[in-house]
Design an enzyme around this catalytic site. Structure first.
Site, PDB file in Angstrom:
ATOM      1  N   CYS A   1      12.741  -3.695  -5.875  1.00 47.80           N
ATOM      2  CA  CYS A   1      11.279  -3.834  -5.953  1.00 47.80           C
ATOM      3  C   CYS A   1      10.680  -2.430  -5.851  1.00 47.80           C
ATOM      4  CB  CYS A   1      10.762  -4.739  -4.845  1.00 47.80           C
ATOM      5  SG  CYS A   1       9.042  -5.198  -5.116  1.00 47.80           S
TER       6      CYS A   1
ATOM      7  N   GLY B   1      15.314 -14.490   1.891  1.00 43.93           N
ATOM      8  CA  GLY B   1      15.786 -15.758   1.366  1.00 43.93           C
ATOM      9  C   GLY B   1      15.087 -16.309   0.149  1.00 43.93           C
ATOM     10  N   GLY B   2      14.094 -15.638  -0.379  1.00 40.98           N
ATOM     11  CA  GLY B   2      13.363 -16.176  -1.515  1.00 40.98           C
ATOM     12  C   GLY B   2      14.237 -16.349  -2.752  1.00 40.98           C
ATOM     13  N   LYS B   3      14.945 -15.294  -3.139  1.00 41.73           N
ATOM     14  CA  LYS B   3      15.805 -15.391  -4.320  1.00 41.73           C
ATOM     15  C   LYS B   3      16.998 -16.298  -4.044  1.00 41.73           C
ATOM     16  CE  LYS B   3      14.492 -10.831  -6.064  1.00 41.73           C
ATOM     17  NZ  LYS B   3      13.684 -10.417  -4.884  1.00 41.73           N
TER      18      LYS B   3
ATOM     19  N   ASP C   1      20.055  -7.398  -4.840  1.00 46.44           N
ATOM     20  CA  ASP C   1      18.618  -7.132  -4.694  1.00 46.44           C
ATOM     21  C   ASP C   1      18.497  -6.129  -3.553  1.00 46.44           C
ATOM     22  OD1 ASP C   1      15.858  -7.255  -4.799  1.00 46.44           O
ATOM     23  OD2 ASP C   1      15.752  -9.039  -3.536  1.00 46.44           O
TER      24      ASP C   1
ATOM     25  N   GLU D   1      23.618 -11.474   4.611  1.00 43.23           N
ATOM     26  CA  GLU D   1      22.501 -10.801   5.278  1.00 43.23           C
ATOM     27  C   GLU D   1      22.981 -10.299   6.630  1.00 43.23           C
ATOM     28  OE1 GLU D   1      19.574  -8.991   6.796  1.00 43.23           O
ATOM     29  OE2 GLU D   1      19.384  -9.680   4.720  1.00 43.23           O
TER      30      GLU D   1
ATOM     31  N   ASP E   1      27.620  -7.332   6.859  1.00 39.37           N
ATOM     32  CA  ASP E   1      27.143  -6.219   6.047  1.00 39.37           C
ATOM     33  C   ASP E   1      27.710  -6.376   4.634  1.00 39.37           C
ATOM     34  OD1 ASP E   1      26.805  -3.678   4.778  1.00 39.37           O
ATOM     35  OD2 ASP E   1      26.651  -2.724   6.744  1.00 39.37           O
TER      36      ASP E   1
ATOM     37  N   GLY F   1      18.384 -11.568   2.571  1.00 43.09           N
ATOM     38  CA  GLY F   1      17.201 -11.735   3.401  1.00 43.09           C
ATOM     39  C   GLY F   1      15.935 -11.262   2.698  1.00 43.09           C
TER      40      GLY F   1
END
Length: 513
Positions: A439, A325-327, A386, A346, A370, A323
């Site tokens: 990030c 969802g970009g990658k 990520d 997700e 999970d 989540g």
């Protein structure tokens, strides 16, 4: 005459048209009747149902104030509230540009603004009514960080308070902002910041509107390059460019740049940069040919696909923390080109729906579970973790986030990150690759987690830099049990123009027969 950053003439009183200044510089009362909207009602007002008491006020500044109010009263995210509000109120391009500059800028600079406001008001910001504080932050930002004429910044702020709360409180706002206007930002920094010779990190943090603990985390992550801290914080405090990702197999970066008027990004083969604007209005984005994604995040997805396996790639890929969802969308597009499939995990229903939406028509299966106990069949060739993190690397895109995070947030997230990475190791096949990414450059969330995984699970650290060729000064050795756990990539806003993404590629030993 001066211009603000949206190109407006700064000496124009844009509240305008209702009231003005008398000869002493005191704002004359507006002829509109003061209103008293219910406190706590933070929903953006509908464009066709304006507050009658605010008729005639500058719509851009009202919109920016309402974003600040939503952030303060209900912990909203400015980058989610503002675009919806601009569309709802149908602000024109110039008004939308000014509202964006003021809302995001005041959110980013809140620490500096609050220190200056407290000094000018002779009281802490906690003692100032919330609705007044929103306007004071908005006015102080205009005075200190834009080229808007001081009288316009003060007068429009006073008008907003008068329309909502009456002349008494507007007088307080007028007095405070006039004191703020007596000095430039540099002069306020010189007076209020910790001395640079005794506390260089604290001084840099104040100057560039970062909490000191975050500036210290950046300083530690820079290591031998800690002398770049001031440059890094300045870049992190600036308004970022919009980054688009061209969907592989649908449109190239060159084609996307041509149809959007942007420029091809320097590092990712899918990246296009725009100076600004609402990317949701672009045809390529609406049609699913492109998405909005920081170039650093694109490099993370590319690293997963490019990392060398031991044995053939069987085409089973996994995004364990997918989540929103970009990658997953970029991985899905690359999988479609390569004949692979992607499972995306997700746990949140809402975010899982976002992943499904972003990966529609791609070979991606979304699992609402999970990641630590997904129940998926092991044997994946490539797994991306990520991981949820403090997000310190994306502060420039989430303007209020730096003031929400606390140092104590790190420990709990590190536990989660280690658990997710352990789950990924169990799901990847021998010889397969796990890419761990955050990030955040915080050492506890990055090399601390990777080093722990290498020790616990016997992983082989790879030369992650080979997955992002041509990206200068991004690769560093990762400390491990034997003195090295391969290399990792750390991107920085001031060096690469990206978010401060960290990622490391790790191989599970064993290989395929």
């Amino acid at each position: 005459m001066s211009e603000d950053r949206s190109g407006r003439r700064g000496d124009e009183d844009r509240s305008g048209r209702r009231g003005g200044e008398d000869r002493s510089g005191t704002r004359r009362p507006s002829r509109t009747r003061a209103g008293n909207p219910a406190r706590g009602n933070t929903r953006p007002r509908q464009a066709n149902r304006p507050n009658p008491a605010e008729a005639g006020l500058d719509p851009a500044r009202v919109a920016a104030r309402d974003v600040l109010r939503a952030v303060r009263e209900r912990d909203a995210y400015a980058n989610l509230v503002l675009p919806a509000l601009l569309r709802e109120r149908r602000l024109g391009e110039r008004d939308a540009a000014l509202a964006t500059e003021l809302a995001y800028g005041a959110s980013r600079a809140r620490g500096v603004l609050d220190a200056v406001i407290a000094h000018a008001a002779s009281r802490s910001v906690e003692e100032i009514d919330g609705p007044l504080l929103d306007v004071l932050r908005l006015g102080a930002y205009q005075l200190l960080r834009t080229r808007i004429a001081p009288h316009a910044a003060v007068a429009t702020s006073v008008d907003m308070v008068r329309a909502e709360a009456g002349p008494g409180k507007s007088g307080f706002v007028n007095a405070v902002l006039r004191r703020v206007s007596e000095r430039t930002e540099d002069q306020w920094v010189a007076e209020l910041a910790p001395p640079a010779d005794r506390d260089p990190v604290g001084h840099a943090a104040f100057r560039h509107a970062h909490p000191t603990w975050i500036a210290q985390a950046f300083h530690d992550a820079l290591g031998a390059d800690a002398g770049e801290l001031d440059e890094l914080l300045a870049a992190d405090d600036a308004r970022p460019a919009v980054h688009l990702v061209a969907r592989p197999g649908e449109i190239s970066a060159d084609e996307l740049a041509l149809v959007t008027g942007g420029e091809v990004g320097p590092w990712s083969p899918y990246a296009v940069h725009l100076d600004g604007g609402d990317p949701g209005r672009l045809d390529a984005v609406r049609e699913g040919l492109a998405g909005v994604q920081d170039e650093g995040s694109q490099l993370v997805a590319r690293a997963l696909v490019e990392a060398p396996l031991d044995g053939e790639d069987g085409g089973r890929w996994l995004d364990l923390c997918a989540g929103p969802g970009g990658k997953a969308a970029l991985l899905g597009a690359l999988a479609a080109v390569d004949g692979a499939t992607v499972d995306a995990v997700e746990p949140s229903d809402h975010r899982a729906d976002l992943v499904r939406k972003s990966t529609r028509d791609l070979p991606v299966t979304v699992h609402t579970v999970d990641g630590r106990s997904s129940g998926l069949e092991p044997g994946y060739d490539r797994v991306l973790v990520d991981a949820p993190c403090t997000g310190l690397g994306a502060l420039r895109r989430r303007p209020e986030a730096r003031w929400r995070r606390r140092p104590e947030d790190v420990a709990g997230l590190v536990v989660l990150q280690r658990e997710l990475l352990a789950a990924a190791v169990a799901l990847v096949r021998p010889g397969g690759v796990v890419v761990y990414a955050t990030c955040s450059p915080h050492l506890s969330e990055t090399i601390g987690v990777v080093g722990d995984a290498v020790r616990r699970h016997g992983l082989i650290g790879l030369d992650t830099g080979v997955t992002v060729p041509g990206v200068p000064r991004s690769t560093r050795p990762t400390p491990g049990r034997d003195g090295s756990a391969g290399t990792h990539v750390q991107l920085w806003p001031h060096r690469h123009g990206t978010d401060a993404m960290f990622f490391a590629a790790l191989r599970r030993p064993g290989g395929l027969a």
